[in-house]
Scaffold this active site. Structure first.
Site, PDB file in Angstrom:
ATOM      1  N   ARG A 152       0.859  -1.174   0.000  1.00  0.00           N
ATOM      2  CA  ARG A 152       0.000   0.000   0.000  1.00  0.00           C
ATOM      3  C   ARG A 152       0.895   1.224   0.000  1.00  0.00           C
ATOM      4  O   ARG A 152       1.843   1.286   0.791  1.00  0.00           O
ATOM      5  CB  ARG A 152      -0.900   0.011   1.253  1.00  0.00           C
ATOM      6  CG  ARG A 152      -1.988   1.067   1.196  1.00  0.00           C
ATOM      7  CD  ARG A 152      -2.715   1.225   2.505  1.00  0.00           C
ATOM      8  NE  ARG A 152      -1.957   2.067   3.423  1.00  0.00           N
ATOM      9  CZ  ARG A 152      -2.462   2.531   4.560  1.00  0.00           C
ATOM     10  NH1 ARG A 152      -3.703   2.208   4.926  1.00  0.00           N
ATOM     11  NH2 ARG A 152      -1.745   3.311   5.361  1.00  0.00           N
ATOM     12  N   TYR A 212      -3.098  11.416   5.938  1.00  0.00           N
ATOM     13  CA  TYR A 212      -3.371  10.106   6.524  1.00  0.00           C
ATOM     14  C   TYR A 212      -2.289   9.118   6.110  1.00  0.00           C
ATOM     15  O   TYR A 212      -1.858   9.093   4.950  1.00  0.00           O
ATOM     16  CB  TYR A 212      -4.745   9.564   6.046  1.00  0.00           C
ATOM     17  CG  TYR A 212      -4.743   8.090   6.252  1.00  0.00           C
ATOM     18  CD1 TYR A 212      -4.512   7.206   5.203  1.00  0.00           C
ATOM     19  CD2 TYR A 212      -4.803   7.572   7.551  1.00  0.00           C
ATOM     20  CE1 TYR A 212      -4.396   5.858   5.423  1.00  0.00           C
ATOM     21  CE2 TYR A 212      -4.682   6.236   7.776  1.00  0.00           C
ATOM     22  CZ  TYR A 212      -4.475   5.362   6.734  1.00  0.00           C
ATOM     23  OH  TYR A 212      -4.332   4.044   6.951  1.00  0.00           O
ATOM     24  N   ASP A 215      -5.168   3.870   0.094  1.00  0.00           N
ATOM     25  CA  ASP A 215      -6.288   4.126   0.996  1.00  0.00           C
ATOM     26  C   ASP A 215      -6.647   5.607   0.947  1.00  0.00           C
ATOM     27  O   ASP A 215      -5.854   6.465   1.351  1.00  0.00           O
ATOM     28  CB  ASP A 215      -5.862   3.754   2.433  1.00  0.00           C
ATOM     29  CG  ASP A 215      -7.042   3.686   3.392  1.00  0.00           C
ATOM     30  OD1 ASP A 215      -6.878   3.123   4.493  1.00  0.00           O
ATOM     31  OD2 ASP A 215      -8.126   4.176   3.026  1.00  0.00           O
ATOM     32  N   HIS A 232      -9.144   6.834   2.485  1.00  0.00           N
ATOM     33  CA  HIS A 232      -9.574   7.077   3.876  1.00  0.00           C
ATOM     34  C   HIS A 232     -10.798   7.974   3.954  1.00  0.00           C
ATOM     35  O   HIS A 232     -10.827   8.946   4.726  1.00  0.00           O
ATOM     36  CB  HIS A 232      -8.416   7.660   4.692  1.00  0.00           C
ATOM     37  CG  HIS A 232      -8.337   7.066   6.064  1.00  0.00           C
ATOM     38  ND1 HIS A 232      -8.876   7.667   7.163  1.00  0.00           N
ATOM     39  CD2 HIS A 232      -7.822   5.902   6.510  1.00  0.00           C
ATOM     40  CE1 HIS A 232      -8.665   6.935   8.234  1.00  0.00           C
ATOM     41  NE2 HIS A 232      -8.026   5.842   7.877  1.00  0.00           N
ATOM     42  N   GLU A 255      -9.044   2.037  -1.734  1.00  0.00           N
ATOM     43  CA  GLU A 255      -9.787   1.738  -0.500  1.00  0.00           C
ATOM     44  C   GLU A 255     -10.487   2.951   0.059  1.00  0.00           C
ATOM     45  O   GLU A 255      -9.962   4.051   0.042  1.00  0.00           O
ATOM     46  CB  GLU A 255      -8.796   1.215   0.546  1.00  0.00           C
ATOM     47  CG  GLU A 255      -9.385   0.941   1.890  1.00  0.00           C
ATOM     48  CD  GLU A 255      -8.350   0.561   2.921  1.00  0.00           C
ATOM     49  OE1 GLU A 255      -7.225   0.195   2.529  1.00  0.00           O
ATOM     50  OE2 GLU A 255      -8.657   0.638   4.115  1.00  0.00           O
ATOM     51  N   GLU A 272     -13.652  -1.423   6.558  1.00  0.00           N
ATOM     52  CA  GLU A 272     -12.966  -1.625   7.851  1.00  0.00           C
ATOM     53  C   GLU A 272     -13.765  -1.004   8.995  1.00  0.00           C
ATOM     54  O   GLU A 272     -13.641  -1.435  10.132  1.00  0.00           O
ATOM     55  CB  GLU A 272     -11.562  -1.061   7.820  1.00  0.00           C
ATOM     56  CG  GLU A 272     -11.489   0.428   7.737  1.00  0.00           C
ATOM     57  CD  GLU A 272     -10.048   0.929   7.675  1.00  0.00           C
ATOM     58  OE1 GLU A 272      -9.251   0.354   6.917  1.00  0.00           O
ATOM     59  OE2 GLU A 272      -9.753   1.887   8.397  1.00  0.00           O
ATOM     60  N   ARG A 278     -13.647  -5.260   3.549  1.00  0.00           N
ATOM     61  CA  ARG A 278     -12.550  -5.066   4.506  1.00  0.00           C
ATOM     62  C   ARG A 278     -12.948  -5.333   5.955  1.00  0.00           C
ATOM     63  O   ARG A 278     -12.082  -5.363   6.833  1.00  0.00           O
ATOM     64  CB  ARG A 278     -12.059  -3.617   4.413  1.00  0.00           C
ATOM     65  CG  ARG A 278     -11.431  -3.259   3.113  1.00  0.00           C
ATOM     66  CD  ARG A 278      -9.946  -3.314   3.138  1.00  0.00           C
ATOM     67  NE  ARG A 278      -9.325  -2.387   4.074  1.00  0.00           N
ATOM     68  CZ  ARG A 278      -8.266  -2.709   4.809  1.00  0.00           C
ATOM     69  NH1 ARG A 278      -7.752  -3.911   4.741  1.00  0.00           N
ATOM     70  NH2 ARG A 278      -7.722  -1.815   5.623  1.00  0.00           N
ATOM     71  N   GLU A 288      -4.228  -7.406   5.240  1.00  0.00           N
ATOM     72  CA  GLU A 288      -3.386  -6.257   5.592  1.00  0.00           C
ATOM     73  C   GLU A 288      -2.397  -6.653   6.687  1.00  0.00           C
ATOM     74  O   GLU A 288      -2.750  -7.403   7.606  1.00  0.00           O
ATOM     75  CB  GLU A 288      -4.254  -5.095   6.084  1.00  0.00           C
ATOM     76  CG  GLU A 288      -3.456  -3.858   6.469  1.00  0.00           C
ATOM     77  CD  GLU A 288      -4.355  -2.683   6.819  1.00  0.00           C
ATOM     78  OE1 GLU A 288      -5.574  -2.846   6.884  1.00  0.00           O
ATOM     79  OE2 GLU A 288      -3.824  -1.572   7.025  1.00  0.00           O
ATOM     80  N   TRP A 325     -12.037  12.073   8.524  1.00  0.00           N
ATOM     81  CA  TRP A 325     -10.604  11.838   8.766  1.00  0.00           C
ATOM     82  C   TRP A 325     -10.194  10.562   8.063  1.00  0.00           C
ATOM     83  O   TRP A 325     -10.958   9.588   8.033  1.00  0.00           O
ATOM     84  CB  TRP A 325     -10.277  11.706  10.254  1.00  0.00           C
ATOM     85  CG  TRP A 325      -8.865  11.284  10.420  1.00  0.00           C
ATOM     86  CD1 TRP A 325      -7.736  12.034  10.189  1.00  0.00           C
ATOM     87  CD2 TRP A 325      -8.396   9.971  10.758  1.00  0.00           C
ATOM     88  NE1 TRP A 325      -6.622  11.301  10.376  1.00  0.00           N
ATOM     89  CE2 TRP A 325      -6.974  10.030  10.727  1.00  0.00           C
ATOM     90  CE3 TRP A 325      -9.015   8.778  11.071  1.00  0.00           C
ATOM     91  CZ2 TRP A 325      -6.179   8.912  11.013  1.00  0.00           C
ATOM     92  CZ3 TRP A 325      -8.229   7.658  11.352  1.00  0.00           C
ATOM     93  CH2 TRP A 325      -6.836   7.760  11.328  1.00  0.00           C
TER      94      TRP A 325
HETATM   95  O1  LIG Z   1      -6.503   0.717   6.127  1.00  0.00           O
HETATM   96  C1  LIG Z   1      -5.999   0.996   7.224  1.00  0.00           C
HETATM   97  O2  LIG Z   1      -5.151   0.294   7.815  1.00  0.00           O
HETATM   98  C2  LIG Z   1      -6.413   2.292   7.908  1.00  0.00           C
HETATM   99  O3  LIG Z   1      -7.622   2.747   7.407  1.00  0.00           O
HETATM  100  C3  LIG Z   1      -6.367   2.125   9.385  1.00  0.00           C
HETATM  101  O4  LIG Z   1      -5.046   2.299   9.764  1.00  0.00           O
HETATM  102  C4  LIG Z   1      -7.215   3.087  10.190  1.00  0.00           C
HETATM  103  O5  LIG Z   1      -6.798   4.415   9.927  1.00  0.00           O
HETATM  104  C5  LIG Z   1      -7.044   2.755  11.658  1.00  0.00           C
HETATM  105  O6  LIG Z   1      -7.346   1.400  11.857  1.00  0.00           O
HETATM  106  C6  LIG Z   1      -7.931   3.633  12.517  1.00  0.00           C
HETATM  107  O7  LIG Z   1      -7.777   3.272  13.870  1.00  0.00           O
HETATM  108 MG   LIG Z   2      -8.150   1.851   5.622  1.00  0.00          MG
END
Ligand SMILES: O=C(O)[C@@H](O)[C@@H](O)[C@H](O)[C@H](O)CO
Ligand SMILES: [Mg+2]
Length: 403
Positions: A147, A159, A211, A213, A237, A263, A284, A340, A403
């Site tokens: 990634r 991020y 990602d 995000h 993602e 996620e 995810r 991941e 975020w």
């Molecule tokens: O794909 C990822 O790993 C992120 O989206 C995460 O690191 C996420 O930011 C954290 O799990 C938030 O606690």
């Molecule tokens: Mg993520």
């Protein structure tokens, strides 16, 4: 096999992790991950006040019945806190059942569908050049998939990028939420240059993931997906917030770049339309936040009907207990996509000894009975909880953003 004791262990070896331990009258115990980054003590309270007292005396083998008891019996169903608490109980009970059966957890789920589990690592950098160096380091370690995230000129914090070069990235980095700034236009102009540079240096075979995000609108996500099609990403993602599952219809109309989401999902209802309308390619959601193995199997089976594959979340704010159980699930699940892998720091590895092993870009779950992860409670006690919050994000004009 009666449950005689159930207790929560909170430890902070570099970051907060919450573990549920369920002990039985046969002297066996099972472990579940109950970590919800930035909301850890909410799950602890939910477990200690509303769940654990009701488990004592129950038959630990009755995993489904206990799952239904905790889900339907909650009345206020679903949500990250409830489903993380249920997940912790569920994974601990599956760990127990596999230990009682004397077999690794993947055998109990249905046996191996693959010899090893492909993972992706995180290459990040404050700029493209330093990100490329990180990609090179991952390729040298044998990763087949990486990634890539890098800083964006003109945006102070982005991020996925550590504050200082060489530091570990940990988003929950302050007592109360830090305030980050976001500029979509700058991001959209910059990130295709990152993929062009990675393909130029590393060629076409390396699987690239990214990602977003949750930060784009659907049409912006469609534009980015179309713009990066020439770089053949493995997935893009969380390209837009997914509470409105219909939003992905618009994105799908504009791009064939594979999409991954979920996620932050905690139940099958968060992703049913996304899967049934084939609006995504990878789901995810993972064991610790989506109700454990019992519920995640249902999500994976629905996904399999629509050729959607799993791509479990595996950040460092999910404990080795979750990673261990996830790798057994990944070893079994027929519609596996990728796992991941953000390596935990040494202190966490010491607190949570485990049987899973990394080699050549893949993991194997280990052959010991259960999920193969343990906790050193004496060592865990040396690291007291310390509140840490995830950041919030604002646009340049101050608008509170994703975020
Ligand atoms: O794909 C990822 O790993 C992120 O989206 C995460 O690191 C996420 O930011 C954290 O799990 C938030 O606690
Ligand atoms: Mg993520």
């Amino acid at each position: 096999m009666k449950i005689t004791e159930a207790r929560v262990i909170v430890t902070c070896p570099g970051r907060n992790l919450v573990t549920l331990k369920i002990v039985t009258d046969e002297g066996l115990y099972g472990l579940g991950d109950a970590t919800l980054n930035g909301r850890e003590l909410a799950v602890v309270a939910y477990l200690e006040e509303h769940v654990l007292p009701a488990l004592i005396g129950r038959d630990a083998h009755r995993i489904e019945d206990i799952w239904q008891y905790l889900y339907r019996g909650a009345y206020w169903r679903r949500g990250p806190v409830t489903m993380t608490a249920i997940a912790a109980v569920d994974v601990a009970l599956w760990d127990l059942k596999a230990k009682a059966a004397g077999m690794p957890l993947y055998q109990l789920l249905g046996g191996k569908s693959r010899e090893r589990v492909m993972v992706y690592g995180h290459a990040t950098g404050k700029d493209i050049e330093s990100c490329l160096d990180e990609v090179a380091r991952h390729v040298e370690q044998g990763y087949r998939a990486v990634r890539v995230q890098c800083g964006v000129p003109g945006i102070p914090t982005t991020y996925g990028v550590a504050k200082r070069e060489g530091e570990r990235y940990e988003p929950a980095d302050s007592d109360l939420p830090a305030e980050h700034v976001w500029d979509t236009a700058k991001y959209l102009n910059h990130v295709p240059k990152l993929f062009a540079a990675v393909r130029e240096r590393f060629g076409d075979d390396l699987h690239l993931l990214h990602d977003v995000h949750h930060r784009l609108t659907p049409i912006e996500a469609g534009r980015l997906g179309k713009r990066v099609e020439e770089y053949n990403l493995f997935w893009l993602e969380d390209c837009t917030p997914a509470e409105n599952q219909e939003a992905f219809r618009l994105i799908r109309q504009h791009t064939t770049t594979p999409l991954a989401v979920g996620e932050v999902f905690n139940s099958i209802h968060d992703c049913r339309e996304l899967i049934q309308e084939q609006l995504i390619d990878y789901i995810r959601a993972t064991l610790v936040h989506a109700g454990g193995i019992t519920h995640m199997r249902r999500i994976a089976d629905l996904a399999a009907l629509y050729q959607v594959r799993t791509g479990f979340h595996g950040a460092t704010d999910l404990s080795p207990v979750c990673m261990g159980a996830a790798l057994h699930f990944d070893t079994w699940v027929p519609n596996f996509g990728i796992q991941e892998h953000m390596p935990h720091e040494a202190r966490i590895e010491e607190v949570f000894p485990h049987a899973y092993r990394f080699a050549d870009g893949h993991f194997t779950p280990g052959e010991v009975p259960g999920h193969g992860v343990d906790i050193d409670e004496d060592l865990a006690a040396r690291y007291p909880y310390q509140r840490a919050s995830l950041p919030v994000n604002r646009l340049v004009d101050g608008t509170l953003w994703h975020w």
